[in-house]
Design a protein around this motif. Structure first.
Motif, PDB file in Angstrom:
ATOM      1  N   ASN A  90       0.806  -0.751  -0.455  1.00  0.00           N
ATOM      2  CA  ASN A  90       0.149  -0.624   0.079  1.00  0.00           C
ATOM      3  C   ASN A  90       1.018   1.562  -0.088  1.00  0.00           C
ATOM      4  N   ASP A  91       1.819   1.473   0.631  1.00  0.00           N
ATOM      5  CA  ASP A  91       2.523   2.688   1.265  1.00  0.00           C
ATOM      6  C   ASP A  91       4.175   2.912   0.325  1.00  0.00           C
ATOM      7  N   GLY A  92       4.358   2.017  -0.040  1.00  0.00           N
ATOM      8  CA  GLY A  92       5.497   1.332  -0.616  1.00  0.00           C
ATOM      9  C   GLY A  92       6.736   1.303  -0.161  1.00  0.00           C
ATOM     10  N   HIS A  93       8.353   0.443  -1.125  1.00  0.00           N
ATOM     11  CA  HIS A  93       9.285   0.747   0.321  1.00  0.00           C
ATOM     12  C   HIS A  93      10.278   0.354  -1.091  1.00  0.00           C
ATOM     13  N   PHE A  94      11.223   0.291   0.381  1.00  0.00           N
ATOM     14  CA  PHE A  94      13.030   0.290  -0.754  1.00  0.00           C
ATOM     15  C   PHE A  94      12.902  -1.310  -0.365  1.00  0.00           C
ATOM     16  N   THR A  95      13.758  -1.795  -1.732  1.00  0.00           N
ATOM     17  CA  THR A  95      13.846  -3.347  -1.866  1.00  0.00           C
ATOM     18  C   THR A  95      15.504  -3.848  -0.724  1.00  0.00           C
ATOM     19  N   ILE A  96      15.241  -2.991  -0.489  1.00  0.00           N
ATOM     20  CA  ILE A  96      16.453  -3.402   0.931  1.00  0.00           C
ATOM     21  C   ILE A  96      16.229  -2.506   1.902  1.00  0.00           C
ATOM     22  N   ASP A  97      16.860  -2.900   2.877  1.00  0.00           N
ATOM     23  CA  ASP A  97      16.404  -1.533   4.092  1.00  0.00           C
ATOM     24  C   ASP A  97      17.588  -0.763   4.040  1.00  0.00           C
ATOM     25  N   VAL A 107      18.358 -12.738  -4.080  1.00  0.00           N
ATOM     26  CA  VAL A 107      17.015 -13.594  -2.878  1.00  0.00           C
ATOM     27  C   VAL A 107      17.331 -14.643  -4.385  1.00  0.00           C
ATOM     28  N   PRO A 108      17.130 -15.450  -3.418  1.00  0.00           N
ATOM     29  CA  PRO A 108      17.127 -17.470  -4.505  1.00  0.00           C
ATOM     30  C   PRO A 108      15.879 -17.524  -4.791  1.00  0.00           C
ATOM     31  N   ARG A 115       6.727 -14.129 -13.176  1.00  0.00           N
ATOM     32  CA  ARG A 115       6.515 -13.445 -11.761  1.00  0.00           C
ATOM     33  C   ARG A 115       7.698 -14.581 -11.132  1.00  0.00           C
ATOM     34  N   PHE A 116       8.666 -14.290 -10.326  1.00  0.00           N
ATOM     35  CA  PHE A 116       9.558 -14.713  -9.824  1.00  0.00           C
ATOM     36  C   PHE A 116       9.106 -15.799  -8.103  1.00  0.00           C
ATOM     37  N   GLU A 117       9.606 -16.715  -7.786  1.00  0.00           N
ATOM     38  CA  GLU A 117       9.166 -17.678  -7.129  1.00  0.00           C
ATOM     39  C   GLU A 117      10.576 -17.659  -6.344  1.00  0.00           C
ATOM     40  N   TYR A 118       9.779 -17.199  -4.891  1.00  0.00           N
ATOM     41  CA  TYR A 118      11.165 -17.115  -3.703  1.00  0.00           C
ATOM     42  C   TYR A 118      11.460 -18.634  -3.259  1.00  0.00           C
ATOM     43  N   MET A 126      17.647 -13.762  -8.694  1.00  0.00           N
ATOM     44  CA  MET A 126      17.342 -11.968  -8.825  1.00  0.00           C
ATOM     45  C   MET A 126      18.274 -11.399  -7.843  1.00  0.00           C
ATOM     46  N   LEU A 127      19.224 -10.517  -8.758  1.00  0.00           N
ATOM     47  CA  LEU A 127      19.920  -9.391  -7.605  1.00  0.00           C
ATOM     48  C   LEU A 127      18.938  -8.282  -7.243  1.00  0.00           C
TER      49      LEU A 127
END
Length: 165
Positions: A90-97, A107-108, A115-118, A126-127
């Motif tokens: 909803n609010d948005g976020h950084f991809t890394i803290d 991220v493996p 679509r990416f599956e963790y 993916m980096l």
């Protein structure tokens, strides 16, 4: 949402009809909760919030991640989700803290179409580079719609109860 004097008004009506209004009031409040869940789901789809249906499903009463409680006295209606990423979507976020002082993170997992599956055990992945991801505002939109609808519904319901009782 707080409406001063509503509880006293409902109590006076309820006493005037020997307690028959309380059950109608509770049913109406629960219906409002279901209506809000529908609005949130509509906004998730309308804003094309990226998710794997877990967020969408968490806005269904009975889902393990759903929050849904009603109380007629003092007009309490809690509707929401326990998913930790719901606010990020909803609010948005950084991809890394940003507090971790990193500019990228591995991220493996694997890509299936778009679509990416963790998968923590995967050798592929993916980096992620440090960047801001805009939120969709699905919750904010749904809440604005619901507040207008709730007010009109309450006005109609109060008039209906006055006319009936």
């Amino acid at each position: 949402m707080r409406i001063d004097g509503l509880d006293e008004f409902i109590q006076a009506l309820d006493e005037a009809i020997d307690g028959g209004l309380q059950s109608q009031y509770e049913l109406w409040l629960e219906a409002m909760g279901y209506e809000f869940l529908d609005i949130v789901q509509d906004e998730i789809m309308k804003t094309e919030t990226v998710e794997t249906r877990r967020l969408l499903n968490s806005f269904q009463k009975g889902d393990a991640d759903n929050i849904f409680s009603t109380t007629a006295g003092n007009l309490i209606l809690d509707v929401g989700t326990n998913l930790d990423y719901a606010s990020f979507a909803n609010d948005g976020h950084f991809t890394i803290d940003p507090s971790k002082n990193l500019d990228r993170r591995w991220v493996p997992g694997r890509w299936k179409g778009d679509r990416f599956e963790y998968d923590p055990a995967a050798e592929t992945g993916m980096l992620l580079k440090f960047q801001w991801v805009d939120g969709s505002g699905y919750w904010d939109n749904a809440l604005a719609i619901f507040e207008r609808m709730f007010e009109r519904s309450l006005d109609r319901k109060l008039q209906e109860w006055l006319d009936e009782f």
